[in-house]
Design an enzyme around this catalytic site. Structure first.
Site, PDB file in Angstrom:
ATOM      1  N   ALA A 126      -2.803   0.489  -7.953  1.00  0.00           N
ATOM      2  CA  ALA A 126      -1.418   1.261  -8.870  1.00  0.00           C
ATOM      3  C   ALA A 126      -1.416   0.459 -10.682  1.00  0.00           C
ATOM      4  O   ALA A 126      -1.383   0.373 -11.505  1.00  0.00           O
ATOM      5  CB  ALA A 126      -0.163   1.545  -8.601  1.00  0.00           C
ATOM      6  N   GLY A 138       9.643   6.307  -9.568  1.00  0.00           N
ATOM      7  CA  GLY A 138       7.593   6.900  -9.978  1.00  0.00           C
ATOM      8  C   GLY A 138       7.516   8.777  -9.240  1.00  0.00           C
ATOM      9  O   GLY A 138       6.534   8.573  -9.591  1.00  0.00           O
ATOM     10  N   LYS A 156     -10.811   3.945  -4.029  1.00  0.00           N
ATOM     11  CA  LYS A 156     -10.129   4.315  -5.252  1.00  0.00           C
ATOM     12  C   LYS A 156     -11.140   4.096  -6.268  1.00  0.00           C
ATOM     13  O   LYS A 156     -11.287   3.921  -6.882  1.00  0.00           O
ATOM     14  CB  LYS A 156      -8.566   4.190  -5.644  1.00  0.00           C
ATOM     15  N   GLY A 191      -2.213  -4.391  -7.641  1.00  0.00           N
ATOM     16  CA  GLY A 191      -3.164  -3.779  -6.552  1.00  0.00           C
ATOM     17  C   GLY A 191      -3.972  -2.470  -7.638  1.00  0.00           C
ATOM     18  O   GLY A 191      -3.855  -2.524  -8.819  1.00  0.00           O
ATOM     19  N   THR A 225      -7.462   8.285  -2.320  1.00  0.00           N
ATOM     20  CA  THR A 225      -6.430   7.581  -2.243  1.00  0.00           C
ATOM     21  C   THR A 225      -6.900   6.529  -1.452  1.00  0.00           C
ATOM     22  O   THR A 225      -7.435   5.920  -1.501  1.00  0.00           O
ATOM     23  CB  THR A 225      -5.111   8.294  -2.063  1.00  0.00           C
ATOM     24  N   ASN A 256      -9.141   8.194  -9.207  1.00  0.00           N
ATOM     25  CA  ASN A 256      -8.382   8.770  -7.989  1.00  0.00           C
ATOM     26  C   ASN A 256      -7.886  10.701  -8.051  1.00  0.00           C
ATOM     27  O   ASN A 256      -7.584  10.838  -7.389  1.00  0.00           O
ATOM     28  CB  ASN A 256      -6.191   8.721  -8.232  1.00  0.00           C
ATOM     29  N   SER A 264       1.490  13.093   2.803  1.00  0.00           N
ATOM     30  CA  SER A 264       0.835  13.633   1.570  1.00  0.00           C
ATOM     31  C   SER A 264       1.717  14.339   0.557  1.00  0.00           C
ATOM     32  O   SER A 264       1.604  15.647   1.086  1.00  0.00           O
ATOM     33  CB  SER A 264      -0.887  14.002   1.667  1.00  0.00           C
TER      34      SER A 264
HETATM   35  P1  NAP Z   1      -2.384  -1.870  -3.384  1.00  0.00           P
HETATM   36  O1  NAP Z   1      -3.632  -1.241  -4.483  1.00  0.00           O
HETATM   37  O2  NAP Z   1      -2.292  -1.510  -1.716  1.00  0.00           O
HETATM   38  O3  NAP Z   1      -1.334  -2.482  -3.909  1.00  0.00           O
HETATM   39  C1  NAP Z   1       0.006  -2.967  -4.192  1.00  0.00           C
HETATM   40  C2  NAP Z   1       0.382  -3.823  -4.542  1.00  0.00           C
HETATM   41  O4  NAP Z   1       1.650  -4.269  -4.340  1.00  0.00           O
HETATM   42  C3  NAP Z   1      -1.153  -5.413  -4.014  1.00  0.00           C
HETATM   43  O5  NAP Z   1      -1.577  -5.643  -3.766  1.00  0.00           O
HETATM   44  C4  NAP Z   1      -0.071  -7.085  -3.337  1.00  0.00           C
HETATM   45  O6  NAP Z   1       0.032  -7.365  -4.444  1.00  0.00           O
HETATM   46  C5  NAP Z   1       1.199  -6.403  -3.971  1.00  0.00           C
HETATM   47  N1  NAP Z   1       2.219  -5.774  -2.755  1.00  0.00           N
HETATM   48  C6  NAP Z   1       1.516  -5.505  -0.999  1.00  0.00           C
HETATM   49  N2  NAP Z   1       2.513  -5.659  -0.099  1.00  0.00           N
HETATM   50  C7  NAP Z   1       3.471  -6.697  -0.745  1.00  0.00           C
HETATM   51  C8  NAP Z   1       4.703  -7.240  -0.240  1.00  0.00           C
HETATM   52  N3  NAP Z   1       4.704  -7.006   1.207  1.00  0.00           N
HETATM   53  N4  NAP Z   1       4.804  -8.370  -0.779  1.00  0.00           N
HETATM   54  C9  NAP Z   1       5.065  -8.272  -1.868  1.00  0.00           C
HETATM   55  N5  NAP Z   1       3.970  -8.021  -2.944  1.00  0.00           N
HETATM   56  C10 NAP Z   1       2.859  -6.813  -2.265  1.00  0.00           C
HETATM   57  O7  NAP Z   1      -1.106   0.317  -3.083  1.00  0.00           O
HETATM   58  P2  NAP Z   1      -1.109   1.110  -4.363  1.00  0.00           P
HETATM   59  O8  NAP Z   1      -1.899   2.037  -4.319  1.00  0.00           O
HETATM   60  O9  NAP Z   1      -1.484   0.015  -6.167  1.00  0.00           O
HETATM   61  O10 NAP Z   1       0.135   1.281  -4.608  1.00  0.00           O
HETATM   62  C11 NAP Z   1       2.068   0.914  -4.514  1.00  0.00           C
HETATM   63  C12 NAP Z   1       2.392   1.549  -4.892  1.00  0.00           C
HETATM   64  O11 NAP Z   1       2.439   2.029  -5.737  1.00  0.00           O
HETATM   65  C13 NAP Z   1       2.988   2.592  -3.317  1.00  0.00           C
HETATM   66  O12 NAP Z   1       4.527   2.107  -3.089  1.00  0.00           O
HETATM   67  C14 NAP Z   1       2.706   3.159  -4.165  1.00  0.00           C
HETATM   68  O13 NAP Z   1       3.188   4.752  -3.186  1.00  0.00           O
HETATM   69  C15 NAP Z   1       3.494   3.838  -5.432  1.00  0.00           C
HETATM   70  N6  NAP Z   1       2.633   4.113  -5.598  1.00  0.00           N
HETATM   71  C16 NAP Z   1       2.895   5.855  -7.052  1.00  0.00           C
HETATM   72  C17 NAP Z   1       2.842   6.060  -7.685  1.00  0.00           C
HETATM   73  C18 NAP Z   1       3.337   7.181  -8.443  1.00  0.00           C
HETATM   74  O14 NAP Z   1       3.302   8.183  -8.892  1.00  0.00           O
HETATM   75  N7  NAP Z   1       4.201   7.254  -8.614  1.00  0.00           N
HETATM   76  C19 NAP Z   1       0.561   6.110  -8.041  1.00  0.00           C
HETATM   77  C20 NAP Z   1       0.329   5.163  -7.199  1.00  0.00           C
HETATM   78  C21 NAP Z   1       0.861   4.344  -6.257  1.00  0.00           C
HETATM   79  P3  NAP Z   1      -0.222  -8.776  -4.537  1.00  0.00           P
HETATM   80  O15 NAP Z   1      -1.123  -9.075  -3.948  1.00  0.00           O
HETATM   81  O16 NAP Z   1      -0.134  -9.285  -5.940  1.00  0.00           O
HETATM   82  O17 NAP Z   1       0.801  -9.844  -4.146  1.00  0.00           O
END
Ligand code: NAP
Length: 246
Positions: A131, A229, A65, A129, A61, A86, A14
Site C-alpha cells: 500500500a 481507509g 500484487k 509494503g 491481494t 490489484n 473479504s
Molecule cells: P504489506 O505489504 O504487508 O505492508 C505493510 C507494511 O507495514 C510492511 O511492509 C511493514 O513495513 C509494516 N509493518 C508490518 N507489520 C508491522 C508491525 N508489526 N509494526 C510496524 N510496521 C509493520 O501490507 P499492505 O498491503 O501494504 O497493507 C497494509 C495496511 O494497509 C493493511 O492494514 C491493509 O488493510 C491496509 N490497506 C488499506 C487499503 C484501503 O483501501 N483502505 C488498501 C490497501 C491496504 P516496514 O517493514 O517498512 O516496517
C-alpha cells in the site's frame, strides 16, 4: 455468466466479495458473480484462467500484487507507477491488463481530506509494503514531499528510533500504511513521539476496521484532523468496476 473474483493466499474475510455481491444484488445484475480464489502459489494463476473461461476481471491481494505482473500482457500507467497490480482486466481478445486502483483510491481520498489546507504539507509515510507504493506514487503526483519510516533503517528511510519529535512537528501529514491497530489488534499503534502531534496535523490511517484506530484516537486527542481507509477502500472497489467495464 460473467465471473469476477479475488486472488490472494488467505482470503478468510473479504471486503471485496461482500461489496461486489451486494452491488450485483442492488443493481440487479444476476449474471454477475464474485468468487474468492486462494492460490498457494502464483504459479497456479494460468490454470485458474484455463478453468474459469467466464472470468472478466480479478482483484489481487497480498502477497501477489507484484508477483502477478510477469503473467500479464500489459500494465496501465497506475500499475507502472506503483509497480503493483490489484486489478486485472481480461480484455476482449483474452489478453490481461494490470491496473492499480489503490493508487486512485488513496489519491482521491487524500485530496478530499486535505482540501483547503493553506500551507503546503510535507508527509511521513509509515511502512514500506504494497500500500505504501500506491501512497508514494500519489504523493509524487500531488507534489507532496515525503519521508518514509520503517522498522528497518534503509537508504533514505528512517527507522522509528530515528524519528525525532521535531521531524514529526514539521511533517504535518502522517500516513499509516502498516497494519498496526487493525482489528482484532485494536490496542496497537505505530511507535511515534505522539507529544509532537498537534492541531495542525492531518492523520490518514489506511486501516478501515475499526472505524477509529488508536492512532486516530491519539491524533484526535491532540486536536489533529483524522481519516480512516474506508473511503479509499470504496473508491478502489468502484474503480475496479469501472476498469472491468471500460
Ligand atoms: P504489506 O505489504 O504487508 O505492508 C505493510 C507494511 O507495514 C510492511 O511492509 C511493514 O513495513 C509494516 N509493518 C508490518 N507489520 C508491522 C508491525 N508489526 N509494526 C510496524 N510496521 C509493520 O501490507 P499492505 O498491503 O501494504 O497493507 C497494509 C495496511 O494497509 C493493511 O492494514 C491493509 O488493510 C491496509 N490497506 C488499506 C487499503 C484501503 O483501501 N483502505 C488498501 C490497501 C491496504 P516496514 O517493514 O517498512 O516496517
Amino acid at each position: 455468466m460473467k465471473q469476477f473474483g479475488l486472488i490472494g493466499k488467505k482470503l478468510g474475510h473479504s471486503f471485496s466479495k461482500k461489496y461486489f455481491t451486494d452491488k450485483f444484488d442492488q443493481e440487479q445484475l444476476p449474471e454477475n458473480q464474485y468468487d474468492l480464489f486462494e492460490l498457494f502459489s502464483i504459479s497456479e494463476f494460468p490454470d485458474l484462467l484455463k478453468q474459469h473461461k467466464n472470468l472478466c476481471g480479478l482483484n489481487v491481494t497480498i502477497p501477489y500484487k507484484q508477483e502477478v505482473i510477469p503473467y500479464l500482457d500489459r500494465l496501465a500507467p497506475s500499475a507502472e507507477k506503483t509497480a503493483a497490480v490489484n486489478v486485472i482486466k481480461v480484455e476482449q481478445d483474452g489478453s490481461l491488463s494490470g491496473h492499480n486502483s489503490d493508487y486512485y483510491g488513496f489519491k482521491t481520498s487524500l485530496e478530499r481530506f486535505i482540501e483547503g489546507t493553506k500551507e503546503p504539507l510535507k508527509a511521513l509515510v509509515l511502512g514500506t509494503g504494497g500500500a505504501a507504493k500506491a501512497v508514494q506514487a500519489a504523493l509524487k503526483d500531488l507534489e507532496i514531499p515525503f519521508q518514509m519510516i520503517s522498522r528497518t533503517e534503509k537508504a533514505e528511510v528512517l527507522s522509528y528510533d530515528q524519528l525525532k519529535p521535531e521531524v514529526v512537528r514539521e511533517n504535518l501529514l502522517i500516513i499509516n500504511t502498516t497494519p498496526l491497530g487493525m482489528y482484532p489488534e485494536v490496542d496497537r499503534c505505530p511507535p511515534l513521539p505522539y507529544e509532537a502531534i498537534g492541531p495542525a496535523h492531518y492523520i490518514f490511517d489506511l486501516v478501515y476496521n475499526p472505524e477509529t484506530t488508536l492512532l486516530m484516537q491519539k491524533g484526535q486527542a491532540a486536536g489533529a484532523q483524522v481519516k480512516n481507509g474506508l473511503e479509499m477502500l470504496h473508491l478502489q472497489a468502484e474503480r475496479s468496476w469501472e476498469i472491468w467495464n471500460a
